[in-house]
Design a protein around this motif. Structure first.
Motif, short mmCIF file in Angstrom:
data_model
loop_
_atom_site.label_atom_id
_atom_site.label_comp_id
_atom_site.label_asym_id
_atom_site.label_seq_id
_atom_site.Cartn_x
_atom_site.Cartn_y
_atom_site.Cartn_z
N UNK A 164 -51.59 -44.04 25.72
CA UNK A 164 -50.45 -43.77 26.41
C UNK A 164 -49.43 -45.55 26.82
N UNK A 165 -48.16 -45.04 25.24
CA UNK A 165 -47.47 -45.93 25.73
C UNK A 165 -45.81 -46.19 26.16
N UNK A 166 -45.42 -47.13 26.82
CA UNK A 166 -43.71 -46.79 26.88
C UNK A 166 -43.64 -45.59 27.49
N UNK A 167 -43.67 -44.92 28.35
CA UNK A 167 -43.75 -43.67 29.55
C UNK A 167 -42.36 -43.14 29.24
N UNK A 168 -41.17 -43.66 29.29
CA UNK A 168 -40.47 -42.91 29.54
C UNK A 168 -39.42 -43.58 28.23
N UNK A 169 -39.03 -44.50 27.69
CA UNK A 169 -38.88 -43.89 26.28
C UNK A 169 -39.45 -44.00 24.72
N UNK A 170 -40.50 -42.99 25.10
CA UNK A 170 -41.25 -42.30 23.91
C UNK A 170 -42.43 -42.57 24.51
N UNK A 171 -43.76 -41.97 23.26
CA UNK A 171 -44.70 -41.69 23.61
C UNK A 171 -45.33 -42.06 22.43
N UNK A 172 -46.13 -42.81 22.10
CA UNK A 172 -47.00 -43.06 21.51
C UNK A 172 -48.91 -42.55 21.47
N UNK A 173 -49.08 -41.48 20.49
CA UNK A 173 -50.60 -40.84 20.74
C UNK A 173 -51.44 -42.23 19.62
N UNK A 174 -52.12 -42.32 20.26
CA UNK A 174 -53.12 -43.43 19.10
C UNK A 174 -54.48 -42.76 19.71
N UNK A 199 -39.93 -46.36 37.45
CA UNK A 199 -40.97 -45.82 36.24
C UNK A 199 -41.83 -46.69 36.24
N UNK A 200 -41.68 -48.04 37.03
CA UNK A 200 -42.79 -48.73 37.15
C UNK A 200 -44.09 -48.21 37.95
N UNK A 201 -43.88 -47.37 38.35
CA UNK A 201 -44.43 -47.52 39.81
C UNK A 201 -45.81 -46.03 38.93
N UNK A 202 -44.74 -45.47 38.14
CA UNK A 202 -45.44 -44.45 37.37
C UNK A 202 -46.04 -44.67 36.29
N UNK A 203 -46.14 -45.85 35.28
CA UNK A 203 -46.72 -46.45 34.79
C UNK A 203 -48.19 -46.92 35.28
N UNK A 204 -47.52 -47.53 36.23
CA UNK A 204 -48.72 -48.21 36.86
C UNK A 204 -50.21 -47.69 37.61
N UNK A 205 -49.94 -46.55 37.51
CA UNK A 205 -51.22 -45.39 37.68
C UNK A 205 -51.64 -44.77 36.16
N UNK A 206 -52.58 -46.19 35.38
CA UNK A 206 -53.31 -47.01 34.19
C UNK A 206 -54.49 -46.29 34.24
N UNK A 207 -54.92 -46.20 35.70
CA UNK A 207 -56.72 -46.24 36.28
C UNK A 207 -56.51 -44.38 35.30
N UNK A 208 -55.66 -43.37 35.18
CA UNK A 208 -55.79 -42.21 34.45
C UNK A 208 -54.58 -41.96 33.09
N UNK A 209 -53.96 -43.04 32.60
CA UNK A 209 -53.93 -43.26 31.53
C UNK A 209 -54.09 -44.67 31.10
N UNK A 210 -55.59 -44.73 30.26
CA UNK A 210 -55.97 -46.11 30.09
C UNK A 210 -54.89 -46.56 28.66
N UNK A 211 -54.06 -47.66 28.78
CA UNK A 211 -53.36 -48.17 27.24
C UNK A 211 -54.68 -48.25 26.28
#
Length: 153
Positions: free
Chosen positions: A68-78, A53-65
């Motif tokens: 998009x928060x906490x990929x596998x525990x649920x998503x918080x849309x801001x 899951x860390x490898x997936x979350x690290x792709x943050x240049x496409x998903x800017x914090x």
């Protein structure tokens, strides 16, 4: 001191990924199985990496914090939902080989408990593939297996 070996504590029924699997499929497996990562194997069942899951979350240049928060525990849309959806689809379209870690720790079936626990602690990893001399996957040891072994003497 625990004299158990990798083969005594490992899980042998290992869910694996292949390098051509989509990140979307892997994410579904991680969520369904409630696990944090999978070994990646080739067609001969040799370990070539790990996807977590860390490898997936690290792709943050496409998903800017923090959109998009906490990929596998649920998503918080801001922010803008459409933009966020596009970003998620971009990452989901990646293949495992694009995001997997290839510089990984591996252990052998006869490696001793203390050595395995030390590798996991020093490298701050949650799972380590167990391989034979030909690098073929035999099992996996997770932190849960370590804890279970300590308390099930």
């Amino acid at each position: 001191m625990n004299n158990k070996r990798a083969k005594d504590i490992m899980t042998t029924n290992v869910v694996v990924a292949k390098k051509d699997d989509s990140i979307s499929d892997v994410a579904k497996i991680l969520i369904t199985e409630k696990i944090g990562g999978l070994p990646v194997v080739d067609d001969e069942n040799r370990v070539i990496g790990v996807i977590s899951e860390t490898d997936i979350i690290k792709k943050e240049k496409y998903i800017e914090a923090p959109r998009f928060i906490n990929f596998l525990q649920g998503m918080i849309f801001l922010e803008d939902m459409n933009k966020l959806e596009e970003d998620i689809k971009k990452v989901a379209a990646y293949k495992v080989e694009d995001l997997m870690s290839t510089d990984i720790a591996k252990v052998y079936e006869d490696d001793v408990f203390d050595g395995i626990a030390n590798i996991m602690i020093k490298k701050s990893i949650n799972r380590v593939p167990v391989v034979d001399k030909d690098n073929k996957l035999k099992g996996i040891v997770c932190r849960y297996d370590i804890i279970k072994s300590l308390y099930n003497e």
